[in-house]
Design a protein around this motif. Sequence first.
Motif, PDB file in Angstrom:
ATOM      1  N   LEU A 121       0.713  -1.283  -0.056  1.00 17.95           N
ATOM      2  CA  LEU A 121       0.043   0.034  -0.096  1.00 17.95           C
ATOM      3  C   LEU A 121       0.840   1.312   0.190  1.00 17.95           C
ATOM      4  N   MET A 124       2.396   1.745  -3.430  1.00 20.23           N
ATOM      5  CA  MET A 124       1.552   2.421  -4.355  1.00 20.23           C
ATOM      6  C   MET A 124       1.462   3.951  -3.978  1.00 20.23           C
ATOM      7  N   LEU A 135      -3.449   7.898  -8.887  1.00 21.12           N
ATOM      8  CA  LEU A 135      -3.968   7.064  -7.736  1.00 21.12           C
ATOM      9  C   LEU A 135      -5.106   7.733  -7.245  1.00 21.12           C
ATOM     10  N   ARG A 138     -10.404   6.185  -4.334  1.00 17.60           N
ATOM     11  CA  ARG A 138     -10.768   4.861  -3.829  1.00 17.60           C
ATOM     12  C   ARG A 138      -9.428   4.238  -3.336  1.00 17.60           C
ATOM     13  N   ARG A 139      -8.247   4.139  -3.985  1.00 14.74           N
ATOM     14  CA  ARG A 139      -7.258   3.405  -3.669  1.00 14.74           C
ATOM     15  C   ARG A 139      -6.562   4.210  -2.687  1.00 14.74           C
ATOM     16  N   ALA A 142      -7.844   3.357   0.429  1.00 11.87           N
ATOM     17  CA  ALA A 142      -7.697   2.088   0.936  1.00 11.87           C
ATOM     18  C   ALA A 142      -6.287   2.188   1.461  1.00 11.87           C
ATOM     19  N   VAL A 143      -5.229   2.919   1.230  1.00  5.95           N
ATOM     20  CA  VAL A 143      -4.121   3.324   2.027  1.00  5.95           C
ATOM     21  C   VAL A 143      -4.204   3.656   3.125  1.00  5.95           C
ATOM     22  N   TYR A 292      -8.541  -4.949  -1.869  1.00  3.85           N
ATOM     23  CA  TYR A 292      -9.265  -3.982  -2.335  1.00  3.85           C
ATOM     24  C   TYR A 292      -8.549  -3.291  -3.425  1.00  3.85           C
ATOM     25  N   SER A 293      -7.295  -2.866  -3.100  1.00  2.91           N
ATOM     26  CA  SER A 293      -6.430  -2.048  -4.014  1.00  2.91           C
ATOM     27  C   SER A 293      -6.014  -2.886  -5.227  1.00  2.91           C
ATOM     28  N   ARG A 296      -8.927  -3.057  -7.544  1.00  6.76           N
ATOM     29  CA  ARG A 296      -9.550  -1.814  -7.919  1.00  6.76           C
ATOM     30  C   ARG A 296      -8.629  -1.655  -8.988  1.00  6.76           C
ATOM     31  N   GLU A 297      -7.229  -2.035  -9.052  1.00  2.00           N
ATOM     32  CA  GLU A 297      -6.309  -1.877  -9.894  1.00  2.00           C
ATOM     33  C   GLU A 297      -6.603  -2.925 -11.132  1.00  2.00           C
TER      34      GLU A 297
END
Length: 305
Positions: A121, A124, A135, A138-139, A142-143, A292-293, A296-297
């Motif tokens: 995370l 990213m 980025l 949403r991501r 997540a971070v 989730y990341s 999503r990716e």
Amino acid sequence: MNRRFRLPSGQRGGAGDNLLAAALMVASMAAFVFNDTAVKVVTQTLPLSEAIALRGIVVTAILWAIAQRDGGVVWWPKGQRDRIMLSLRTVAEVSSTLVYLLALQLMSLGQLSAVMQATPLLIMLAAAVVFRERLGWRRLSAVGVGLVGVLLILRPGTGAFDASAILAVVAVVLIVVRDLASRGFTPAVRSSTVAFYAALAVTLGAPLTGELGDWRWPMGGEVMGLAISTVFLTIGYLTAVAVMRVGEVGFVSPFRYTALIFAFLVDLAVFGVWPAGWTWFGAGLVVAAGLYSIWREARLQDGSR
């Protein structure tokens, strides 16, 4: 999916390949956990610096042989950028390894492994800052959730937060620096050269952890522990590379989190330690954010919003 991980003739990414890659990923995570376990057991009686040095000599020799098969070690890259990246990555590799192993002596394997799961995370997030990679919110959220999970594991302001917790956080940051430096290489620098430099530098950096005056000839059980560590570390490296050559990254990446399962089980079986409730909850948040990341990716790669 990133095209650089595809094999020729479109012969990868099928159900069979993905299942094989998933098995390799699980094997890789188990190997790294068992390596850490062996190191933790050995360093209860043998100085950490000596354990790092002895194990490093063998691992460096193995990587030297692999590099020779790959065309030999490039001792001094021609490009200035590659020289800078190699220097930065090597320093980060040595620092992260030594700090991580110091933390491993002080923390439970499961707790340290849970903190380490936040690394993807943060990579990213750092890539978005350094390389201007996109980025979305949403991501980014997540971070944030993953970092909350880390805070729950370490619990700053309580008795659970001590020097070992600080070492764990520093190790994560250094690993992020190392991995970002890895992305800066040109194709002229082979992976085998980078791996050899890392192993050699860590071995030479072993004295930095101190206790040089306590070095002695290892006893039988310690030699066996170091041998087990070396074997599992080599297996971990080889299977980690094999994963990227066989399956789809998006499919196999979630299996990386099996490391937590192995770490918790080994903690209980070998050290008699069972994670506290906060560790479970924090680890769950970190894993959920990571999964989730990944999802999503994959959606973004497919062109979905």
